[in-house]
Motif scaffolding. Sequence first.
Motif, PDB file in Angstrom:
ATOM      1  N   ARG A 183      -6.286  -0.632  -6.937  1.00 51.38           N
ATOM      2  CA  ARG A 183      -7.168  -0.479  -5.782  1.00 51.38           C
ATOM      3  C   ARG A 183      -8.074  -1.699  -5.646  1.00 51.38           C
TER       4      ARG A 183
ATOM      5  N   ALA B  20      -2.186   0.243  -4.137  1.00 51.88           N
ATOM      6  CA  ALA B  20      -1.117  -0.619  -3.644  1.00 51.88           C
ATOM      7  C   ALA B  20      -0.424  -1.227  -4.853  1.00 51.88           C
TER       8      ALA B  20
ATOM      9  N   ARG C  93      -7.603   0.992  -1.805  1.00 51.65           N
ATOM     10  CA  ARG C  93      -6.526   1.978  -1.725  1.00 51.65           C
ATOM     11  C   ARG C  93      -5.391   1.544  -2.642  1.00 51.65           C
TER      12      ARG C  93
ATOM     13  N   HIS D 264       0.806  -1.218   0.000  1.00 50.13           N
ATOM     14  CA  HIS D 264       0.000   0.000   0.000  1.00 50.13           C
ATOM     15  C   HIS D 264       0.842   1.274   0.000  1.00 50.13           C
TER      16      HIS D 264
ATOM     17  N   TRP E 155       1.146  -8.498  -3.446  1.00 51.27           N
ATOM     18  CA  TRP E 155       1.907  -7.272  -3.221  1.00 51.27           C
ATOM     19  C   TRP E 155       3.393  -7.520  -3.430  1.00 51.27           C
TER      20      TRP E 155
END
Length: 341
Positions: A262, A269, A267, A175, A314
Amino acid sequence: MSLFNLPPIWMAPMAGEASSAALVAAVSAGGGFGQLGAAYLAPARIAEIAADIRARTDRPFGINLFCPQPWRRDDAALDAYLARLAVWHAELGLPAPTRPERCEEDFEAQLAATVAARPAVISFVMGDPGATRVAALKAQGFTVIGTATQVAEGRLLQASGVDAVVAQGYEAGGHRGGFLGTPEGALIGTMALVPLLVDALDIPVIAAGGIADARGVAAAQALGAGAVTAGTAFLLVDECPLSPAYRAALLAAQDADSTLTRAFSGRFARGVANRVTRELDGVALPDFPQPNAASRGMRQAAAKAGRADFISLWAGQALPLNRAPGSAAQLVAALTQGWRA
């Protein structure tokens, strides 16, 4: 030893699958500075993991929290998001998703648990913890660190009294930690952001984003960083408890597969692009953290089923630079080779 008498190589505080005592302890015991990403953890769980880390090593470690996020509940937008998730739930053999009863942990309770755990460093992302809170933490002997994605954020954090600022570049996985301006924050690269913050601030700057080998460490130090933070590289060390699907996706990804999305949380990331990020590209979503809570069941089931297309993968842009790091201690040693004493 370097900044605050801590090693110069820090592990980014990664929330989610990487939030394990084994990984944090292995980094600290291996000569680096391990950090626990505690943003999604219940207060009791923070206490348990911190105790486990201490049982594994006597070296210092840090704990990181998300600052409280202002968000608006929008049932219509949330229901539209759930309808999209329902298609993927069906593919995974899951019941249709429902509105989450709660979307986030209580920040004050998390912070109280963190204080009780007595880490060497308490750090924050996605906001300014505020002068009153920072002063209270420093009075109790903690080193307090904030995260900036632009100079204005760094100056605000310095005014609040933090001991250092993490310069989170555009390349960083996970994020975005920014909190001024647009929701996604400033998109400034690490090699530009570090010297900008070094010149603007009177407190140390810690470089983060796109640092995966000794060359990145040396470059960050040359630009004035007091320490460096690596995240993605530590996802592939032996001690990191990633699901096989996540690990395989990271090993297969190329540099151009990195994307800002998002799709999973609401949000921005950075991670590896997959089916979910592509199909939700440009789609209006409810505010963070509603999508994060709503998609959690799908992500967990997909990890168990080996379906990487439904996992939030991620990772930062430098992912291909470190594909076989071995143990956490070996990676710390390799990164430390770029740091000049």
